[in-house]
Design an enzyme around this catalytic site. Structure first.
Site, PDB file in Angstrom:
ATOM      1  N   HIS A  35      40.301  40.979  41.633  1.00  0.00           N
ATOM      2  CA  HIS A  35      41.297  42.061  41.556  1.00  0.00           C
ATOM      3  C   HIS A  35      41.743  42.486  42.938  1.00  0.00           C
ATOM      4  O   HIS A  35      41.229  42.021  43.961  1.00  0.00           O
ATOM      5  CB  HIS A  35      40.730  43.266  40.796  1.00  0.00           C
ATOM      6  CG  HIS A  35      39.537  43.905  41.459  1.00  0.00           C
ATOM      7  ND1 HIS A  35      39.625  44.664  42.596  1.00  0.00           N
ATOM      8  CD2 HIS A  35      38.216  43.899  41.126  1.00  0.00           C
ATOM      9  CE1 HIS A  35      38.429  45.114  42.944  1.00  0.00           C
ATOM     10  NE2 HIS A  35      37.550  44.645  42.075  1.00  0.00           N
ATOM     11  N   CYS A  50      32.452  42.493  42.186  1.00  0.00           N
ATOM     12  CA  CYS A  50      33.654  41.680  41.954  1.00  0.00           C
ATOM     13  C   CYS A  50      34.047  40.937  43.231  1.00  0.00           C
ATOM     14  O   CYS A  50      33.457  41.114  44.287  1.00  0.00           O
ATOM     15  CB  CYS A  50      34.812  42.569  41.511  1.00  0.00           C
ATOM     16  SG  CYS A  50      34.503  43.469  39.981  1.00  0.00           S
TER      17      CYS A  50
END
Length: 370
Positions: free
Chosen positions: A148, A156
């Site tokens: 992202h 992440c």
């Protein structure tokens, strides 16, 4: 319009609180999910026989901090289109094990259209699909592990907004071209002989050896490997020998084999790799086998001893045997003052006499001799 935008921001912010993997504030621009790839990049792809909507795959390397986008050519083989510097990833080298360990995953993941999030609170994102079949077979837990934007990570792989808008566009166009899923290969580092040798003592080494088979298959074929899980391990490009057999993550692997051409290519590659690995290990261990202190001091001691010997010979004096090597011999008096000493031999004095006779000699001054 402002009121609608404000309400939308509140709803998205509420959803962000529920996400355990990554946290950041909302940033948005109009039509970000429909961003068109730059014309220069499109022309580059066309020059390499890559359609805008051709299939893609991605590779991630933690240690190097790189995300690569690969795209299929007309031949079916893939070529690198672009690489991006990862803004942030969390944790250390090694796979993710459990929810909340703030560890970015490693392994092979399939991304399908429903995993794409055009309304992400992290600008744009796609879910990696962790835990996959391998992860679940080993009881690993976690959720909302994504690639992202927003440059903030708690498990992440986070990119800048400018990067993720292009990455998202690559995936969007591939889906529109008919690709049902694209593969993301997440590695600790580029799996070269040097890197594997450097990390051979890691507790994750066996896991990385398993991932390396898929890495090598892609390097040889330039096609994403067919990935299955059986007997609690990844297997690559295996075709079952009997119709009806299938791979099950927790069951023994059925009789299967890779295409013969791939087997031959992999065997040749592995032979070359083994030689490179052995050489890399030897280079790493070489400094440990060489006594550095002895190596540095031995030549210096020999050289210093040689200088003392030369000095003693030129002065026609016996080599001092008990004085430290660092002490220079006492300089001889001028030749005029030693004439009588040379012509009149004297018996060798005893140690006590030597001590008493040397005492007054130390008090003499050279100017008195002259």
């Amino acid at each position: 319009m402002r009121l609608i935008g404000w309400k939308t921001a509140i709803v998205v912010s509420g959803l962000a609180v529920a996400l355990a993997g990554c946290q950041d504030v909302l940033e948005s621009v109009d039509n970000k999910a429909e961003y068109k790839l730059p014309k220069k990049l499109v022309n580059k792809m066309k020059a390499h026989d890559q359609r805008v909507r051709a299939p893609i795959m991605m590779r991630i390397f933690k240690q190097e901090g790189i995300l690569e986008v690969w795209k299929a050519k007309g031949t079916g083989r893939y070529a690198l289109v672009k690489e991006y510097e990862i803004c942030k990833w969390s944790g250390q080298l090694g796979p993710k094990f459990r929810e909340g360990d703030r560890q970015a995953p490693e392994g092979y993941y399939d991304i399908r259209p429903h995993q794409m999030n055009p309304n992400s609170s992290y600008y744009l994102s796609f879910n990696m699909g962790y835990p996959n079949r391998y992860d679940r077979a080993h009881g690993r837990t976690g959720s909302n592990l994504m690639v992202h934007g927003a440059c903030s990570s708690a498990g992440c792989y986070s990119m800048t907004d400018e990067q993720v808008i292009e990455i998202y566009a690559f995936a969007r166009e591939a889906f529109r071209g008919g690709q049902s899923a694209f593969q993301v290969q997440a590695y600790p580092f580029r799996m070269t002989a040097d890197n594997m040798a450097a990390h051979r003592d890691s507790k994750h080494y066996e896991y990385w050896q398993m991932l390396k088979v898929g890495y090598d298959h892609f390097e040889l074929t330039k096609r994403p490997p067919k990935v299955d899980v059986c007997d609690g391990k990844y297997v690559f490009n295996q075709m079952v020998e009997e119709e009806g057999d299938e791979f099950h993550p927790r069951r023994a692997c059925p009789p299967s084999a890779a295409p013969q051409s791939l087997q031959l290519a992999y065997a040749a590659h592995q032979k070359k790799y083994d030689a490179q690995f052995a050489k890399a290990v030897k280079e790493i261990e070489k400094p440990l086998k060489t006594p550095a202190i002895a190596t540095l001091l031995a030549p210096k001691t020999t050289e210093k001893q040689s200088r003392i010997e030369q000095r003693a010979v030129s002065a026609r004096e016996p080599l001092p045997s008990t004085a430290p090597a660092s002490v220079s011999p006492e300089p001889l008096p001028p030749a005029a003052s030693v004439d009588t000493a040379v012509t009149t031999p004297t018996p060798t004095p005893s140690p006590s006499e030597t001590a008493s006779t040397k005492q007054p000699r130390k008090k003499k001054s050279w100017w008195r001799v002259w």
